[in-house]
Write an enzyme that holds these catalytic residues in place. Structure first.
Site, PDB file in Angstrom:
ATOM      1  N   CYS A 184      -3.812   6.655  -6.140  1.00 47.89           N
ATOM      2  CA  CYS A 184      -3.980   5.715  -7.265  1.00 47.89           C
ATOM      3  C   CYS A 184      -5.353   5.790  -7.914  1.00 47.89           C
ATOM      4  O   CYS A 184      -5.536   5.347  -9.049  1.00 47.89           O
ATOM      5  CB  CYS A 184      -3.710   4.291  -6.802  1.00 47.89           C
ATOM      6  SG  CYS A 184      -2.080   4.115  -6.081  1.00 47.89           S
ATOM      7  N   HIS A 212      -6.588  -0.961 -11.598  1.00 47.62           N
ATOM      8  CA  HIS A 212      -5.336  -0.356 -11.124  1.00 47.62           C
ATOM      9  C   HIS A 212      -4.308  -1.459 -10.977  1.00 47.62           C
ATOM     10  O   HIS A 212      -4.616  -2.571 -10.544  1.00 47.62           O
ATOM     11  CB  HIS A 212      -5.590   0.358  -9.800  1.00 47.62           C
ATOM     12  CG  HIS A 212      -4.316   0.874  -9.184  1.00 47.62           C
ATOM     13  ND1 HIS A 212      -3.428   1.633  -9.906  1.00 47.62           N
ATOM     14  CD2 HIS A 212      -3.778   0.709  -7.952  1.00 47.62           C
ATOM     15  CE1 HIS A 212      -2.398   1.922  -9.133  1.00 47.62           C
ATOM     16  NE2 HIS A 212      -2.578   1.376  -7.943  1.00 47.62           N
ATOM     17  N   ASN A 239       3.621  -0.374 -10.069  1.00 47.03           N
ATOM     18  CA  ASN A 239       2.490   0.479  -9.704  1.00 47.03           C
ATOM     19  C   ASN A 239       2.847   1.937  -9.991  1.00 47.03           C
ATOM     20  O   ASN A 239       3.703   2.508  -9.322  1.00 47.03           O
ATOM     21  CB  ASN A 239       2.194   0.259  -8.205  1.00 47.03           C
ATOM     22  CG  ASN A 239       1.021   1.083  -7.703  1.00 47.03           C
ATOM     23  OD1 ASN A 239       0.545   1.991  -8.374  1.00 47.03           O
ATOM     24  ND2 ASN A 239       0.568   0.767  -6.497  1.00 47.03           N
TER      25      ASN A 239
HETATM   26  N1  COA Z   1      12.526  -8.552  -0.757  1.00 54.58           N
HETATM   27  C1  COA Z   1      12.706  -9.571   0.091  1.00 54.58           C
HETATM   28  N2  COA Z   1      12.066  -9.673   1.263  1.00 54.58           N
HETATM   29  C2  COA Z   1      11.199  -8.702   1.581  1.00 54.58           C
HETATM   30  C3  COA Z   1      10.960  -7.604   0.728  1.00 54.58           C
HETATM   31  C4  COA Z   1      11.680  -7.552  -0.472  1.00 54.58           C
HETATM   32  N3  COA Z   1      11.509  -6.554  -1.367  1.00 54.58           N
HETATM   33  N4  COA Z   1      10.055  -6.809   1.304  1.00 54.58           N
HETATM   34  C5  COA Z   1       9.728  -7.373   2.488  1.00 54.58           C
HETATM   35  N5  COA Z   1      10.418  -8.514   2.645  1.00 54.58           N
HETATM   36  C6  COA Z   1      10.342  -9.432   3.768  1.00 54.58           C
HETATM   37  C7  COA Z   1       9.875  -8.787   5.034  1.00 54.58           C
HETATM   38  O1  COA Z   1      10.959  -8.172   5.696  1.00 54.58           O
HETATM   39  C8  COA Z   1       9.312  -9.953   5.804  1.00 54.58           C
HETATM   40  O2  COA Z   1      10.374 -10.632   6.408  1.00 54.58           O
HETATM   41  P1  COA Z   1      10.211 -11.263   7.895  1.00 54.58           P
HETATM   42  O3  COA Z   1       9.100 -12.253   7.775  1.00 54.58           O
HETATM   43  O4  COA Z   1      11.551 -11.853   8.135  1.00 54.58           O
HETATM   44  O5  COA Z   1       9.859 -10.107   8.767  1.00 54.58           O
HETATM   45  C9  COA Z   1       8.755 -10.864   4.732  1.00 54.58           C
HETATM   46  O6  COA Z   1       9.366 -10.443   3.496  1.00 54.58           O
HETATM   47  C10 COA Z   1       7.266 -10.807   4.581  1.00 54.58           C
HETATM   48  O7  COA Z   1       6.869  -9.445   4.608  1.00 54.58           O
HETATM   49  P2  COA Z   1       5.363  -9.047   4.496  1.00 54.58           P
HETATM   50  O8  COA Z   1       5.268  -7.560   4.472  1.00 54.58           O
HETATM   51  O9  COA Z   1       4.557  -9.778   5.515  1.00 54.58           O
HETATM   52  O10 COA Z   1       5.015  -9.638   3.051  1.00 54.58           O
HETATM   53  P3  COA Z   1       3.632  -9.764   2.329  1.00 54.58           P
HETATM   54  O11 COA Z   1       3.440 -11.178   1.961  1.00 54.58           O
HETATM   55  O12 COA Z   1       2.530  -9.047   3.026  1.00 54.58           O
HETATM   56  O13 COA Z   1       3.912  -8.977   0.963  1.00 54.58           O
HETATM   57  C11 COA Z   1       3.556  -6.843  -0.091  1.00 54.58           C
HETATM   58  C12 COA Z   1       4.262  -7.616   1.025  1.00 54.58           C
HETATM   59  C13 COA Z   1       3.929  -5.383   0.054  1.00 54.58           C
HETATM   60  C14 COA Z   1       4.019  -7.390  -1.425  1.00 54.58           C
HETATM   61  C15 COA Z   1       2.019  -7.053   0.052  1.00 54.58           C
HETATM   62  O14 COA Z   1       1.606  -6.821   1.384  1.00 54.58           O
HETATM   63  C16 COA Z   1       1.264  -6.127  -0.856  1.00 54.58           C
HETATM   64  O15 COA Z   1       1.382  -6.175  -2.063  1.00 54.58           O
HETATM   65  N6  COA Z   1       0.407  -5.241  -0.282  1.00 54.58           N
HETATM   66  C17 COA Z   1      -0.305  -4.264  -1.085  1.00 54.58           C
HETATM   67  C18 COA Z   1       0.583  -3.076  -1.311  1.00 54.58           C
HETATM   68  C19 COA Z   1       0.098  -2.192  -2.414  1.00 54.58           C
HETATM   69  O16 COA Z   1      -0.237  -2.664  -3.468  1.00 54.58           O
HETATM   70  N7  COA Z   1       0.097  -0.878  -2.170  1.00 54.58           N
HETATM   71  C20 COA Z   1      -0.298   0.100  -3.117  1.00 54.58           C
HETATM   72  C21 COA Z   1      -1.783   0.165  -3.184  1.00 54.58           C
HETATM   73  S1  COA Z   1      -2.286   1.348  -4.350  1.00 54.58           S
END
Ligand code: COA
Length: 331
Positions: free
Chosen positions: A117, A258, A288
């Site tokens: 990215c 970004h 993204n």
């Molecule tokens: N729809 C519904 N539920 C979802 C899901 C989706 N698309 N993706 C994950 N879940 C669920 C998980 O299974 C988890 O369920 P559980 O609690 O029963 O296990 C729950 O939602 C929470 O998951 P978690 O991964 O802890 O969520 P989070 O609050 O950390 O959010 C992201 C996840 C990915 C949105 C967040 O961590 C994020 O944006 N991180 C940065 C990623 C990024 O930008 N990467 C690129 C960088 S260049």
């Protein structure tokens, strides 16, 4: 206030976005997710997805043509084409060479740059170095990403975040102009590679039936860890780049970060002291797009008149590697 004299400037920008819009509701029809979950955690509402006939080179060439048209640059004038991508069309040759052939840039050095990215800022910095040492007059920086080809569509925690698209910029030596790259700060930390990566399919674990079965050639990500690192690194890099430019947050007319997650953008802007009404956001429409996110956002912001003559623009990026950085421009 004294600003450093820029060595290279962005003279034009362009973008290419595939036509097909896929909304969160569309995704909810094929996997266990919802518009509410995706939008509330990321700010993303839809993304563009390229069809099988549209690859990274084609999207990149589309964005590059738009930038070259705006700058009035003929393909034969391009001395160097740096193409950043995390989704090369083939392992060999580079996607840059495919784009070079599509564009007819017959006099250009062409190569791929892989910084995920952060690729657009990395590529701009390389172009700046090439131009300021007198090795060329015109650099074409292209960032193109077909993320839909490398996400695991069975992993709802990652596939909903990404989209396809390309952005490009024509860069020239600043030649004494006050416009251009005022400062930058780029870094990487390979110790954190496993936070966001494709475990297999390269030479370490070549593609075979087992890899395909495990789907380990596709993106794997530790979302929460990535989130924390992203905010910290982008805020710190923005601070350093601004300081190097002799500027403060108050001088920034527009921040073009970004576009990974709205909450990451908000937290970074807050740390950097930049109010959200001076931050450009388009991830609600495109998700993204890895290294293409910043140049697409820049191109849109210029088109909308949010960036004009003399505007000070701050950009910050973060991605797999880990890689990160920030850059300050005067347009
Ligand atoms: N729809 C519904 N539920 C979802 C899901 C989706 N698309 N993706 C994950 N879940 C669920 C998980 O299974 C988890 O369920 P559980 O609690 O029963 O296990 C729950 O939602 C929470 O998951 P978690 O991964 O802890 O969520 P989070 O609050 O950390 O959010 C992201 C996840 C990915 C949105 C967040 O961590 C994020 O944006 N991180 C940065 C990623 C990024 O930008 N990467 C690129 C960088 S260049």
């Amino acid at each position: 206030m004294n600003h450093p004299s820029p060595l290279a400037e962005i003279v034009s920008t362009g973008r290419y976005l595939p036509d097909c819009v896929v909304t969160n509701d569309d995704l909810a029809k094929r996997m266990d997710t919802s518009d509410e979950w995706i939008a509330s955690r990321t700010g993303i509402r839809s993304r563009r997805i390229a069809g099988p006939e549209v690859n990274a080179a084609i999207m990149g060439a589309g964005a590059a043509r738009a930038a070259m048209d705006e700058a009035g640059v003929d393909p034969g004038e391009v001395d160097i084409l740096i193409l950043s991508t995390a989704t090369p069309d083939r392992w060999l040759p580079s996607t840059a060479c495919d784009a070079q052939a599509l564009l007819g840039c017959g006099n250009a050095v062409a190569f791929d740059l892989m910084a995920a990215c952060s690729g657009f800022l990395y590529a701009l910095s390389m172009a700046e170095g090439y131009l300021c040492t007198g090795r060329g007059e015109v650099a074409l920086v292209v960032s193109t990403e077909k993320m839909s080809a490398i996400v695991d569509w069975e992993d709802r925690a990652t596939c909903v975040l990404f989209g396809d698209g390309a952005g490009a910029a024509v860069v020239r030596p600043a030649n004494g102009s006050s416009r251009g790259i005022l400062a930058s700060h780029l870094r990487s930390d390979g110790h954190l590679a496993n936070l966001l990566y494709r475990p297999s399919g390269g030479t370490v674990e070549p593609m075979d039936a087992d890899v395909l079965e495990r789907r380990s050639h596709l993106i794997r990500m530790e979302g929460r860890e990535v989130f924390k690192n992203a905010v910290r690194s982008m805020a710190e890099a923005s601070d350093i780049a601004l300081r190097r430019a002799g500027l403060t947050a108050a001088d920034v007319d527009l921040m073009v970060p970004h576009q990974a997650n709205f909450r990451i953008i908000e937290a970074t802007a807050k740390y950097s002291g930049i109010p959200m009404d001076r931050v450009y956001v388009n991830l609600d429409r495109f998700g993204n797009m890895s290294s293409a996110s910043i140049p697409v956002a820049l191109d849109e912001a210029r088109e909308q008149g949010l960036i004009g003559d003399g505007s000070i623009v701050l950009s910050a990026a973060f991605g797999a590697g880990l890689t990160w950085g920030a850059m300050v421009w005067r347009f």
